[in-house]
Design an enzyme around this catalytic site. Sequence first.
Site, short mmCIF file in Angstrom:
data_model
loop_
_atom_site.label_atom_id
_atom_site.label_comp_id
_atom_site.label_asym_id
_atom_site.label_seq_id
_atom_site.Cartn_x
_atom_site.Cartn_y
_atom_site.Cartn_z
N HIS A 80 -2.56 1.29 6.78
CA HIS A 80 -2.91 1.16 5.37
C HIS A 80 -3.12 2.55 4.79
O HIS A 80 -3.55 3.47 5.47
CB HIS A 80 -4.19 0.33 5.20
CG HIS A 80 -4.49 0.00 3.77
ND1 HIS A 80 -3.87 -1.03 3.10
CD2 HIS A 80 -5.32 0.58 2.85
CE1 HIS A 80 -4.31 -1.09 1.85
NE2 HIS A 80 -5.19 -0.12 1.68
N CYS A 89 0.82 -1.22 0.00
CA CYS A 89 0.00 0.00 0.00
C CYS A 89 0.85 1.27 0.00
O CYS A 89 0.67 2.16 -0.83
CB CYS A 89 -0.98 -0.02 1.16
SG CYS A 89 -0.23 0.09 2.81
N HIS A 120 -5.68 1.81 -4.36
CA HIS A 120 -4.75 1.28 -3.35
C HIS A 120 -4.35 -0.14 -3.72
O HIS A 120 -4.93 -0.77 -4.62
CB HIS A 120 -5.39 1.31 -1.96
CG HIS A 120 -6.54 0.39 -1.79
ND1 HIS A 120 -6.73 -0.37 -0.65
CD2 HIS A 120 -7.60 0.06 -2.61
CE1 HIS A 120 -7.83 -1.11 -0.77
NE2 HIS A 120 -8.37 -0.85 -1.95
#
Length: 339
Positions: free
Chosen positions: A303, A255, A315
Amino acid sequence: MGFHRRLAPSGFDRGATAALCLLSAAVAALGAAVPSAVAAPTDSTQAEVDRLYAEAEKATESYNRADERVDALREQVTRTQDRIARQQQRINTMREALGSLAGAQYRSGGMDPSLALLFSDTPDDYLEKAAALDRISVHQAGELRELQAALRELDQERAEATGRLAELDRSRKAVAEHKRTVERKLARARELLDSLPSADRAAYDRASRSDRADLPDPGNAAAPSGRAAAAVAAARAALGSPYVWGSNGPSGFDCSGLMQWSYAKAGVSLPRTSQAQRYAGQQVPLSQAQPGDLVTYRSDASHVGMYVGNGQVIHAPYPGAPVRYDPVGMMPVSSVTRV
């Protein structure tokens, strides 16, 4: 990651299903409610997979942070070792100069002064030599003080190098431990996924695809700056790329690696981890998010995705799910950062 989806209920034997339907009808006729537990085992397995993926991603960010520290320490150690080598060369040169000076002084002034005066051709010659020796002695004393200072500096550099090498070793061990943690979590998640019935596994795989037909078009909202627009274009170019933990491209991403790579294409250097990226710019409310803004998730900011407009982010979700669009509210938002 935030991929808590309900999977299709696992298939049952037709006969068992028919019997269950008859029993449900009979009980309903008596006015009683029959609790449904058909999807419970699958939901429980999915929730455990989601949890393991979340823990693996947290460990991945810890791995990225430790790996970044290793790189920084390695550069520091290299620079320190270069300084030590240069300082040692300087000390060696100073020692050679002092040795030559001492030899010359011995050869010129090793005699008793009265004998030197007696054997000199003229008193003036002697006096000139004596003055020169005095100047040499003063210069030699200064050189000795400079040598002593250089030796102290060399000792300090060596002590710093020793400390950095020890920290480098600790950081390398931390990297290895985080790597084992990630691999352990991912292996367990894979085992659980493999244990799902084929229909449920197929549903999970469909939900992991990058072509999300259930999402609206992200649109072409204007980014607040040229560099944000370039970063969005880079992130869109990465759609479909595989999730590879610990990677920041170009063939795969985790990520934070995707965010770092995308902004690097825009000429902006971002920190490596999602925790650091959340402080890489101005904090703005989620309601004011614009394309290119970084959206971090969970209370620990483990994240991160990039807002691209129309309530969506790009993402790298989790292993098996390539870079894709997802709703910005796919999981609890921690912060929004405008780079």
